[in-house]
Motif scaffolding. Structure first.
Motif, PDB file in Angstrom:
ATOM      1  N   LEU A   7      76.524  57.579  -3.630  1.00 41.30           N
ATOM      2  CA  LEU A   7      75.606  59.017  -3.321  1.00 41.30           C
ATOM      3  C   LEU A   7      74.046  58.234  -3.614  1.00 41.30           C
ATOM      4  CD1 LEU A   7      77.420  61.615  -4.748  1.00 41.30           C
ATOM      5  CD2 LEU A   7      77.253  60.944  -2.345  1.00 41.30           C
ATOM      6  N   GLN A   8      73.826  58.000  -4.737  1.00 41.89           N
ATOM      7  CA  GLN A   8      72.124  57.589  -4.925  1.00 41.89           C
ATOM      8  C   GLN A   8      71.505  57.087  -4.027  1.00 41.89           C
ATOM      9  OE1 GLN A   8      71.329  56.167  -8.726  1.00 41.89           O
ATOM     10  NE2 GLN A   8      69.348  57.237  -8.612  1.00 41.89           N
ATOM     11  N   GLU A  40      69.967  44.977   4.442  1.00 43.09           N
ATOM     12  CA  GLU A  40      70.416  44.820   3.212  1.00 43.09           C
ATOM     13  C   GLU A  40      71.320  45.481   2.260  1.00 43.09           C
ATOM     14  OE1 GLU A  40      68.929  42.446   1.157  1.00 43.09           O
ATOM     15  OE2 GLU A  40      69.038  41.637   2.253  1.00 43.09           O
ATOM     16  N   PHE A  41      71.133  46.654   2.851  1.00 41.54           N
ATOM     17  CA  PHE A  41      72.709  47.657   2.386  1.00 41.54           C
ATOM     18  C   PHE A  41      73.889  47.659   2.157  1.00 41.54           C
ATOM     19  CE2 PHE A  41      68.293  50.708   1.622  1.00 41.54           C
ATOM     20  CZ  PHE A  41      68.942  50.773   0.604  1.00 41.54           C
ATOM     21  N   ARG A  42      74.055  46.878   3.747  1.00 48.05           N
ATOM     22  CA  ARG A  42      75.860  46.600   3.821  1.00 48.05           C
ATOM     23  C   ARG A  42      75.957  45.168   2.522  1.00 48.05           C
ATOM     24  NH1 ARG A  42      75.647  47.357   9.783  1.00 48.05           N
ATOM     25  NH2 ARG A  42      76.139  49.112  10.024  1.00 48.05           N
ATOM     26  N   LYS A  56      68.088  47.190  -6.987  1.00 51.94           N
ATOM     27  CA  LYS A  56      67.786  46.990  -5.946  1.00 51.94           C
ATOM     28  C   LYS A  56      67.789  48.412  -4.908  1.00 51.94           C
ATOM     29  CE  LYS A  56      69.505  42.915  -4.527  1.00 51.94           C
ATOM     30  NZ  LYS A  56      68.652  42.006  -3.616  1.00 51.94           N
ATOM     31  N   ILE A  57      68.396  49.461  -5.725  1.00 51.16           N
ATOM     32  CA  ILE A  57      68.348  51.296  -5.368  1.00 51.16           C
ATOM     33  C   ILE A  57      66.402  51.577  -5.751  1.00 51.16           C
ATOM     34  CG2 ILE A  57      68.680  53.806  -5.964  1.00 51.16           C
ATOM     35  CD1 ILE A  57      71.481  52.588  -5.784  1.00 51.16           C
ATOM     36  N   LEU A  59      64.225  49.506  -5.783  1.00 53.01           N
ATOM     37  CA  LEU A  59      63.573  48.566  -4.538  1.00 53.01           C
ATOM     38  C   LEU A  59      63.572  49.143  -3.467  1.00 53.01           C
ATOM     39  CD1 LEU A  59      61.845  45.899  -4.452  1.00 53.01           C
ATOM     40  CD2 LEU A  59      64.040  45.165  -3.485  1.00 53.01           C
ATOM     41  N   ALA A  60      64.155  50.006  -2.769  1.00 52.71           N
ATOM     42  CA  ALA A  60      64.855  50.681  -1.776  1.00 52.71           C
ATOM     43  C   ALA A  60      63.764  51.870  -1.679  1.00 52.71           C
ATOM     44  CB  ALA A  60      65.858  50.886  -1.499  1.00 52.71           C
ATOM     45  N   ARG A  61      63.701  52.770  -2.713  1.00 52.03           N
ATOM     46  CA  ARG A  61      62.886  54.041  -2.864  1.00 52.03           C
ATOM     47  C   ARG A  61      61.775  53.350  -3.453  1.00 52.03           C
ATOM     48  NH1 ARG A  61      64.992  55.838  -7.756  1.00 52.03           N
ATOM     49  NH2 ARG A  61      66.855  56.834  -7.076  1.00 52.03           N
ATOM     50  N   ASP A  62      60.838  52.936  -3.718  1.00 50.87           N
ATOM     51  CA  ASP A  62      59.788  52.250  -4.345  1.00 50.87           C
ATOM     52  C   ASP A  62      59.122  51.545  -2.326  1.00 50.87           C
ATOM     53  OD1 ASP A  62      59.914  52.583  -7.211  1.00 50.87           O
ATOM     54  OD2 ASP A  62      59.948  50.561  -7.794  1.00 50.87           O
ATOM     55  N   TYR A  63      60.027  51.298  -2.060  1.00 51.62           N
ATOM     56  CA  TYR A  63      59.679  50.499  -0.687  1.00 51.62           C
ATOM     57  C   TYR A  63      59.428  52.113   0.048  1.00 51.62           C
ATOM     58  CZ  TYR A  63      57.999  47.823   3.313  1.00 51.62           C
ATOM     59  OH  TYR A  63      57.768  47.279   4.781  1.00 51.62           O
TER      60      TYR A  63
END
Length: 111
Positions: A7-8, A40-42, A56-57, A59-63
């Motif tokens: 979910l996150q 990348e998510f897949r 990874k989560i 990293l995505a949030r930071d981007y």
């Protein structure tokens, strides 16, 4: 990946795609960038190590934060520069305000 991590990750994925859609212009390869994010998510959906999932989560949030912050910074720099003709910016702001209530600004007639 546990249910809460999934979910996150889905929430961060949606936020990142919204930021890409809002801040990356079409000329700069928006489609290519969206495909990269999706791939990348897949590819990382099968991760089982909790520390790598959190990394990874994060990293995505930071981007996502970076994209939003750079866009906001650019808008601030543009708004503080009084030597720049701001008529186009004002048209854009008025257009956004009109669109938020379901209206459109008329096109200006130029012979």
């Amino acid at each position: 990946m546990s249910c809460s991590e999934a979910l996150q990750a889905a929430k961060v994925y949606r936020e990142l795609l919204k930021a890409v859609k809002k801040h990356i212009p079409k000329e700069d390869g928006k489609k290519r960038f969206k495909e990269y994010v999706t791939n990348e998510f897949r590819n990382n959906s099968t991760l089982s190590d909790p520390s790598s999932v959190h990394h990874k989560i994060k990293l995505a949030r930071d981007y996502t934060l970076l994209l939003n912050s750079v866009h906001h910074h650019k808008d601030l720099l543009f708004s503080y520069n009084i030597a720049v003709d701001r008529s186009e910016e004002m048209k854009r702001v008025l257009g956004k305000s009109a669109a938020s209530v379901g209206l459109q600004l008329p096109d200006v007639y130029q012979p």
